[in-house]
Design an enzyme around this catalytic site. Structure first.
Site, short mmCIF file in Angstrom:
data_model
loop_
_atom_site.label_atom_id
_atom_site.label_comp_id
_atom_site.label_asym_id
_atom_site.label_seq_id
_atom_site.Cartn_x
_atom_site.Cartn_y
_atom_site.Cartn_z
N HIS A 632 0.81 -1.22 0.00
CA HIS A 632 0.00 0.00 0.00
C HIS A 632 0.85 1.27 0.00
O HIS A 632 0.34 2.36 -0.30
CB HIS A 632 -0.98 0.00 1.19
CG HIS A 632 -0.35 0.28 2.51
ND1 HIS A 632 0.01 -0.70 3.40
CD2 HIS A 632 -0.02 1.45 3.12
CE1 HIS A 632 0.52 -0.16 4.48
NE2 HIS A 632 0.52 1.15 4.34
N ASP A 680 -0.73 -7.50 1.04
CA ASP A 680 -0.07 -6.20 1.23
C ASP A 680 1.43 -6.40 1.42
O ASP A 680 1.95 -6.26 2.53
CB ASP A 680 -0.69 -5.47 2.42
CG ASP A 680 -0.25 -4.02 2.52
OD1 ASP A 680 0.33 -3.51 1.54
OD2 ASP A 680 -0.49 -3.40 3.57
N SER A 776 4.31 2.16 8.31
CA SER A 776 3.87 1.19 7.30
C SER A 776 5.05 0.62 6.53
O SER A 776 5.96 1.33 6.13
CB SER A 776 2.91 1.86 6.32
OG SER A 776 1.70 2.18 6.94
#
EC number: 3.4.21.-
Length: 829
Positions: A632, A680, A776
């Site tokens: 992502h 992901d 992330s």
């Protein structure tokens, strides 16, 4: 008389006696009205000399004039230089490429020859029309020219005109040239009739279909290739035989390869391009690429597909019209670049049918996407109607590597499905699923994606008993599959979505039973489940190979799970410990719980990814030139380009990295779903491998064995430079660390509901420790007890807020992607 003449001061008219008067006074008397003159006291004053005027061209004036001259000269030179720069360097050319259909002119074969009188005449007519449109628009002073590159036939009739438009304007004003603005000028110039309710209108006398107008920003290099005289690797191929395969092959071992192949079929048919193999430098299409267009010019919105890496897997693509453009780019051929392919002419196919279903609890037939097994083209449409023989039967659809879920407000990336007036989105995955419709009459419509060609779909259909979807003695998975009830809660993911292993009642294993000792999922898993430890005995004894055994390089198998790189040599040939140089040591000395500063050198695999110079995501070092992160972080055209990204390694404080490298390549998992964050995961290849001299500061973390099992409650660590609290506006300058624990998967699913088998939860249920925005892609690191090595158990993916009670963080489960990682980084094997 002589005397008078000799004195010019005397005149005869002045010599009269009456004009003379004499006054006699005494000496001591005074003249009336006169003051006696003052006698000088001192020396007599010198007589005042007349002042001399200074000459104009003295030294001072010369200096002033010279200074003024230099100033004027400097101003003039600066002005001329500014004018020169503004005319040369500050003006940019903007290129736009497009096409539209002219409906009232029939196609002539001569239009294929660009030197023919017919083509030149038609090109001149269209160029005059386009010139008139833009020279009378708000962009008139920036408009330079239009160039018609191709005039072709098409399956809707009339002519399909491909053209370029060029604007030249100062660089400072370039921002006003939006793609939509330039296209709107052309579309607004088409006068349509409200009465006739048709999309065809008049464009300066030309009947133009407004729905066919496409105009995109283009590249200067493509413009030069299209209108330039050097067409060494450009071909125009016309196909008029339905049974022939037209070869398309070219290769080079050095130099450059910039090829344009324009493929045109007879009217009423389509083109199918089949690629057998392609050799390219894998770099995210930055330099090397093969692009297939649904047009004859490189129009971005007409891209069917783009290939950015070498492949030997057969792939085929179908046009939506009777034309196609294939562009192969490899400007710096190092070893080998080229393509081996062929194209053929195929008829258009209708994708609709009515099917009567007779079988119960079995699949009796198949439906597929248009032009299967080719990638199906954009904007295609299929309709199917299913009717069962009994009202108690419904329709079951079995998808391969595909799944459909209810449509959300975000829309659908891979087309949408309408099933009995309910909307669903489709997504690709690595296992099969079954979708059931509890109705004897089912209407299905598939609307293909409007962007690119998509992977082919194959669907089996059959009837099922609405009151009993799965046979007796079976468990119904969330994926729709049916598995034997005996496989429920056996520690094996038989449903592919782990639904058969959720909400299981933990019971003490029957350690003395023969079935447990031979086939129990808890046997040889690295955890002592039996009091006497017999579940972890004789784990490396050679046994016949099965799907649940570990296989050595010499084909010897044993029951020990997670044997790869565990620090213990189990295989006779030592193959289980080959290439295991990861996480050789760690300077981890002190732990600070709750998102506090870490110590420098504690997490040598931690990476900070910077986008356009700013910290954006995290990553983990897994080899000298490869990193692992979250997909992502790179979602979207802008973020998927590796050019703006840099990787900062061996860094403790932001801005103080020991090694910085540009990112050469980004590999996002092909099944990544931006709506659910499934799959992901992404790999990043560095442009420069970090040097061995920095191995004390930079180390790769170990990749877990495929299918590695983790236990809830296990302590792990999440690290990154993200926000310390959800309300913070920016990340931390110092690397943060927080101790978290792995959360039971059942609790994770109960919390979020949309957890897949490729995800896991970790955190502190009180909300004290968690990852946050900016973390992330960073690692969830767990230390293995057997050898003390650090394992990359998870990748920071998503969650509900940051550090909220009862909402742990969700991580990508790395063990689910080991084969995928090895596909791109075989050195980790």
């Amino acid at each position: 008389m002589d005397k008078e003449k000799s004195d010019p001061s005397c005149k005869s008219s002045d010599l009269k006696i009456s004009n003379i008067s004499i006054q006699v006074v005494s000496v001591p008397g005074k003249l009336p009205g006169r003051r006696p003159p003052r006698k000088p006291i001192g020396k007599p004053r010198p007589r005042k000399q007349p002042k001399k005027r200074a000459p104009f061209w003295n030294v001072q004036n010369k200096i002033i004039l010279f200074t003024v001259f230099l100033f004027i000269l400097a101003v003039t030179a600066w002005t001329l230089l500014w004018l020169y720069i503004s005319k040369t360097e500050s003006k940019d050319a903007f290129y736009f490429v497009g096409m539209f259909r002219i409906t009232n002119i029939e196609f002539l074969p001569e239009y294929r020859q660009k030197e023919s009188r017919e083509f030149l005449s038609m090109a001149k007519t269209v160029q005059q029309v386009v010139n008139l449109v833009y020279t009378t628009s708000a962009f008139s002073k920036f408009y330079k020219q239009s160039v018609v590159a191709d005039v072709s036939s098409n399956n809707k009739g009339g002519l399909l005109v491909h053209f370029w438009i060029v604007f030249v304007m100062p660089h400072a004003k370039g921002h006003i040239f939006c793609e939509e603005c330039v296209a709107a000028i052309l579309k607004d110039s088409i006068q349509t009739s409200i009465i006739n309710r048709t999309s065809v209108g008049s464009l300066q006398g030309l009947a133009v279909d407004m729905d066919s107008v496409v105009l995109n920003a283009g590249l200067r290099s493509d413009y030069s290739s299209a209108v330039g005289s050097d067409n060494g690797c450009s071909r125009y191929l016309y196909a008029d035989h339905l049974t022939l395969r037209y070869p398309l092959e070219i290769s080079a071992t050095s130099g450059q390869l910039m090829c344009h192949f324009k493929l045109v079929a007879i009217v009423g048919y389509l083109i199918r391009l089949s690629i057998e193999s392609i050799q390219l430098e894998a770099d995210n299409c930055i330099t090397d690429s093969l692009t297939v267009y649904d047009s004859l010019l490189p129009i971005r919105s007409a891209i069917l597909y783009r290939i950015c890496e070498p492949t030997r897997t057969l792939m085929s693509f179908v046009s939506t019209n009777n034309l196609m453009l294939v562009i192969l780019k490899s400007p710096y051929v190092r070893r080998l670049a080229g393509i081996r392919a062929y194209f053929e002419v195929i008829p258009e196919q209708k994708c609709e049918s009515t099917i009567l279903v007779k079988e119960i609890n079995s699949f009796e037939g198949k439906i597929s996407s248009p032009y299967y097994p080719s990638y199906y083209p954009p904007k295609c449409k299929c309709t199917w109607t299913f009717q069962t023989s009994l009202s108690t039967l419904g329709i079951a659809l079995k998808f391969y590597n595909y799944s459909i879920t209810k449509k959300s407000a975000k829309g659908c990336e891979h087309g949408w499905w309408e099933i009995n007036e309910h909307m669903y989105c489709g997504s690709y995955m690595d296992h099969e699923t079954i979708f059931r419709v509890p109705s004897p009459l089912v209407h299905i419509q598939l609307q293909c994606s409007s962007r690119l060609s998509d992977k082919p779909l194959l669907v089996e259909y059959g009837g099922y008993n609405i009151s009993q979807p799965c046979p007796a003695g079976s468990f119904r998975c969330s994926s729709g599959l049916c598995v034997p009830q005996a496989q429920r809660c056996d520690g094996v993911n038989d449903c592919f979505d782990e639904s058969d292993e959720l909400f299981c009642v933990t019971v003490k294993p029957a350690c003395n039973s023969s079935s447990f000792r031979q086939h129990g999922p808890l046997v040889c898993d690295g955890f002592r489940d039996c009091e006497d430890g017999q579940d972890e005995q004789n784990c490396t004894r050679s046994i016949p190979c099965t799907s649940r055994t570990f296989k050595c390089g010499n084909d010897i198998c044993f029951r020990k799970q997670n044997a790869q790189c565990d620090g213990i040599v189990d295989c006779p040939d030592g193959s289980d410990e080959e290439g295991c140089g990861c996480s050789r040591s760690s300077s981890f000395l002190h732990r600070i719980v709750g998102g506090s500063d870490s110590q420098e050198g504690t997490w040598p695999w931690q990476v900070s990814l910077h986008f356009v110079g700013s910290a954006y995501c995290g990553a983990s070092v897994i080899s000298r030139e490869w990193l692992l992160s979250a997909a992502h972080c790179f979602h979207g055209n802008r973020l998927s380009d590796p050019t703006p990204w840099t990787a900062h390694l061996g860094m403790y404080v932001q801005g103080n990295a020991k090694f910085i490298s540009p990112v050469r390549r980004i590999v996002v998992h092909e099944y990544y779903n931006s709506q659910t964050f499934d799959y992901d995961i992404a790999l990043l290849q560095l442009s420069i491998a970090w040097p061995e001299t920095l191995k004390q500061l930079i180390q790769p973390i170990c990749i877990p064995p495929a299918g590695q099992k983790v236990r809830s409650g296990e302590k792990c660590w999440v690290t990154g430079w993200g926000r310390r609290h959800e309300a913070d506006s920016k990340g931390s300058p110092v690397l943060q660390q927080a101790e978290v624990e792995l959360i039971d998967q059942t609790v994770c699913v109960s919390t979020y509901g949309i957890i897949t088998s490729r995800m896991l939860c970790a955190g502190v249920m009180s909300g004290k420790s968690d990852a946050c925005k900016g973390d992330s892609g960073g690692p969830l690191s767990c230390r293995r007890k057997s050898d003390g090595k650090w394992i990359l158990t998870g990748i920071v993916s998503w969650g509900h807020g940051c550090g909220r009670p009862n909402f742990p963080g969700v991580y990508t489960r790395v063990s689910s992607f080991v084969p995928w990682i090895h596909k791109y980084v075989p050195s980790l094997l």
